[in-house]
Write a protein that holds these residues in place. Structure first.
Motif, PDB file in Angstrom:
ATOM      1  N   ALA A 163       0.828  -1.207   0.000  1.00 47.01           N
ATOM      2  CA  ALA A 163       0.000   0.000   0.000  1.00 47.01           C
ATOM      3  C   ALA A 163       0.865   1.261   0.000  1.00 47.01           C
ATOM      4  CB  ALA A 163      -0.928  -0.003   1.219  1.00 47.01           C
ATOM      5  N   ILE A 164       1.980   1.222   0.729  1.00 45.61           N
ATOM      6  CA  ILE A 164       2.876   2.376   0.751  1.00 45.61           C
ATOM      7  C   ILE A 164       3.493   2.607  -0.623  1.00 45.61           C
ATOM      8  CG2 ILE A 164       5.087   3.220   1.650  1.00 45.61           C
ATOM      9  CD1 ILE A 164       4.315   1.948   4.340  1.00 45.61           C
TER      10      ILE A 164
ATOM     11  N   VAL B 171       1.088   7.548  -6.086  1.00 51.69           N
ATOM     12  CA  VAL B 171       0.080   8.617  -6.048  1.00 51.69           C
ATOM     13  C   VAL B 171       0.744   9.965  -5.793  1.00 51.69           C
ATOM     14  CG1 VAL B 171      -1.906   9.516  -4.776  1.00 51.69           C
ATOM     15  CG2 VAL B 171      -1.772   7.074  -5.305  1.00 51.69           C
ATOM     16  N   ILE B 172       1.668   9.992  -4.841  1.00 47.85           N
ATOM     17  CA  ILE B 172       2.355  11.235  -4.499  1.00 47.85           C
ATOM     18  C   ILE B 172       3.210  11.732  -5.656  1.00 47.85           C
ATOM     19  CG2 ILE B 172       4.154  12.218  -3.004  1.00 47.85           C
ATOM     20  CD1 ILE B 172       2.969  10.573  -0.728  1.00 47.85           C
TER      21      ILE B 172
ATOM     22  N   PRO C 142      -2.834  -9.250  -8.256  1.00 52.38           N
ATOM     23  CA  PRO C 142      -2.133 -10.517  -8.467  1.00 52.38           C
ATOM     24  C   PRO C 142      -1.650 -11.107  -7.152  1.00 52.38           C
ATOM     25  CG  PRO C 142      -1.350  -8.805  -9.968  1.00 52.38           C
ATOM     26  CD  PRO C 142      -2.233  -8.139  -8.977  1.00 52.38           C
ATOM     27  N   GLU C 143      -1.562 -12.441  -7.086  1.00 53.92           N
ATOM     28  CA  GLU C 143      -1.132 -13.105  -5.862  1.00 53.92           C
ATOM     29  C   GLU C 143       0.286 -12.687  -5.486  1.00 53.92           C
ATOM     30  OE1 GLU C 143      -1.627 -17.259  -6.018  1.00 53.92           O
ATOM     31  OE2 GLU C 143      -3.795 -17.190  -6.319  1.00 53.92           O
ATOM     32  N   LYS C 144       1.171 -12.607  -6.480  1.00 56.86           N
ATOM     33  CA  LYS C 144       2.541 -12.195  -6.237  1.00 56.86           C
ATOM     34  C   LYS C 144       2.624 -10.674  -6.323  1.00 56.86           C
ATOM     35  CE  LYS C 144       7.298 -12.936  -7.725  1.00 56.86           C
ATOM     36  NZ  LYS C 144       8.192 -13.614  -8.693  1.00 56.86           N
ATOM     37  N   THR C 145       3.140 -10.053  -5.271  1.00 62.36           N
ATOM     38  CA  THR C 145       3.195  -8.600  -5.227  1.00 62.36           C
ATOM     39  C   THR C 145       4.278  -8.066  -6.151  1.00 62.36           C
ATOM     40  OG1 THR C 145       2.455  -8.617  -2.930  1.00 62.36           O
ATOM     41  CG2 THR C 145       3.488  -6.599  -3.746  1.00 62.36           C
ATOM     42  N   ASN C 146       3.884  -7.206  -7.057  1.00 63.64           N
ATOM     43  CA  ASN C 146       4.819  -6.517  -7.934  1.00 63.64           C
ATOM     44  C   ASN C 146       4.807  -5.044  -7.524  1.00 63.64           C
ATOM     45  OD1 ASN C 146       5.983  -5.043 -10.131  1.00 63.64           O
ATOM     46  ND2 ASN C 146       5.666  -6.821 -11.459  1.00 63.64           N
ATOM     47  N   TYR C 147       5.818  -4.655  -6.776  1.00 57.92           N
ATOM     48  CA  TYR C 147       5.836  -3.312  -6.212  1.00 57.92           C
ATOM     49  C   TYR C 147       5.930  -2.221  -7.273  1.00 57.92           C
ATOM     50  CZ  TYR C 147       6.401  -5.597  -1.696  1.00 57.92           C
ATOM     51  OH  TYR C 147       6.207  -6.368  -0.585  1.00 57.92           O
ATOM     52  N   PHE C 148       6.650  -2.503  -8.332  1.00 54.19           N
ATOM     53  CA  PHE C 148       6.758  -1.505  -9.392  1.00 54.19           C
ATOM     54  C   PHE C 148       5.394  -1.261 -10.039  1.00 54.19           C
ATOM     55  CE2 PHE C 148       7.233  -0.387 -13.887  1.00 54.19           C
ATOM     56  CZ  PHE C 148       7.922   0.809 -13.753  1.00 54.19           C
ATOM     57  N   LYS C 149       4.634  -2.346 -10.276  1.00 54.72           N
ATOM     58  CA  LYS C 149       3.314  -2.191 -10.879  1.00 54.72           C
ATOM     59  C   LYS C 149       2.372  -1.433  -9.947  1.00 54.72           C
ATOM     60  CE  LYS C 149       3.206  -6.056 -14.134  1.00 54.72           C
ATOM     61  NZ  LYS C 149       2.515  -7.303 -14.521  1.00 54.72           N
ATOM     62  N   LEU C 150       2.483  -1.689  -8.654  1.00 54.89           N
ATOM     63  CA  LEU C 150       1.650  -0.969  -7.697  1.00 54.89           C
ATOM     64  C   LEU C 150       2.013   0.514  -7.686  1.00 54.89           C
ATOM     65  CD1 LEU C 150       1.574  -3.464  -4.699  1.00 54.89           C
ATOM     66  CD2 LEU C 150      -0.396  -2.668  -6.009  1.00 54.89           C
TER      67      LEU C 150
ATOM     68  N   ASP D 287      -1.720   9.085   5.274  1.00 58.95           N
ATOM     69  CA  ASP D 287      -2.020   7.873   4.513  1.00 58.95           C
ATOM     70  C   ASP D 287      -1.449   6.634   5.192  1.00 58.95           C
ATOM     71  OD1 ASP D 287      -3.615   8.868   2.569  1.00 58.95           O
ATOM     72  OD2 ASP D 287      -2.151   8.815   0.954  1.00 58.95           O
ATOM     73  N   ILE D 288      -0.281   6.748   5.799  1.00 50.68           N
ATOM     74  CA  ILE D 288       0.290   5.614   6.533  1.00 50.68           C
ATOM     75  C   ILE D 288      -0.631   5.235   7.688  1.00 50.68           C
ATOM     76  CG2 ILE D 288       2.205   4.889   8.028  1.00 50.68           C
ATOM     77  CD1 ILE D 288       4.063   6.513   6.207  1.00 50.68           C
ATOM     78  N   GLY D 289      -1.209   6.253   8.335  1.00 48.90           N
ATOM     79  CA  GLY D 289      -2.193   5.984   9.377  1.00 48.90           C
ATOM     80  C   GLY D 289      -3.420   5.269   8.823  1.00 48.90           C
TER      81      GLY D 289
END
Length: 224
Positions: free
Chosen positions: A39-40, A46-47, A107-115, A166-168
């Motif tokens: 999520a971060i 987003v930022i 996706p089941e496998k987290t792709n941080y770049f795609k997120l 947002d972290i909160g």
């Protein structure tokens, strides 16, 4: 930065973090499904979209703002932008249906770049975000005498406050999702729209006040 400027920037950042829209719900959903780290990463995208819009608004309007920074018409422009954005936010009913959508599956496998990219694109395609930052640049830029370092510091505090809030939200994602029913979220969005309209109207009215140092903090203080 003065204490009042920091307080204003923190308030704006907190306010932005609770603007109801696709980004808000996608952030909570990503946190629940994929965890805080994912999520971060989404939120950082987003930022980056916000930073891009701020730069576009700043450099796109810098020359004009420098020429009329002491002209009260500047506040008509900034106030009108925020007023229109507030009206659109208040009248928009599309999110009322969208928040009931439970079909988004990552996706089941987290792709941080795609997120990260998804967060950037989801924010960047919303032209209303550009309109909001343009209104902020018009008002804040003139109050800070178009001083690049002051403007940089002010918007840095806004974005930092936004990220911390947002972290909160990420940490409390499950609790937030439980309470954010369609009826509640719709009411929150309309309230945000009203608040933006109040900001816009107050700014436009300030344009009629002659020979007065117009400072954005007065808008914040009158709506608190």
């Amino acid at each position: 930065m003065t204490f009042n400027e920091i307080k204003e920037a923190v308030f704006i950042g907190f306010f932005l973090a609770f603007m109801i829209g696709p980004v808000f719900f996608m952030l909570i959903q990503t946190s629940i499904i994929k965890g805080a780290r994912a999520a971060i990463m989404f939120d950082l995208g987003v930022i980056l979209g916000d930073i891009t819009f701020i730069l576009i608004a700043y450099f796109g309007s810098k020359r004009l703002l420098e020429e009329i920074k002491d002209d009260p018409r500047l506040f008509y422009i900034g106030g009108l932008i925020l007023l229109v954005y507030g009206i659109i936010t208040y009248l928009d009913k599309s999110q009322k249906a969208a928040i009931q959508d439970e079909t988004i599956v990552l996706p089941e496998k987290t792709n941080y770049f795609k997120l990260f990219a998804k967060g950037f694109l989801l924010n960047f395609i919303n032209i209303g975000v550009l309109a909001f930052w343009l209104g902020m640049i018009v008002v804040v830029g003139s109050n800070l005498e178009m001083n690049p370092s002051k403007i940089f510091n002010f918007f840095s505090v806004i974005l930092l406050s936004y990220l911390i809030t947002d972290i909160g939200k990420i940490t409390l994602a499950k609790q937030l999702k439980r309470h954010l029913t369609p009826k509640v979220t719709y009411k929150i969005k309309r309230a945000m729209g009203i608040l933006l309209m109040v900001f816009g109207i107050v700014l436009m009215l300030k344009g009629f006040i002659p020979k007065e140092k117009l400072i954005f903090k007065n808008v914040i203080e009158k709506t608190q």
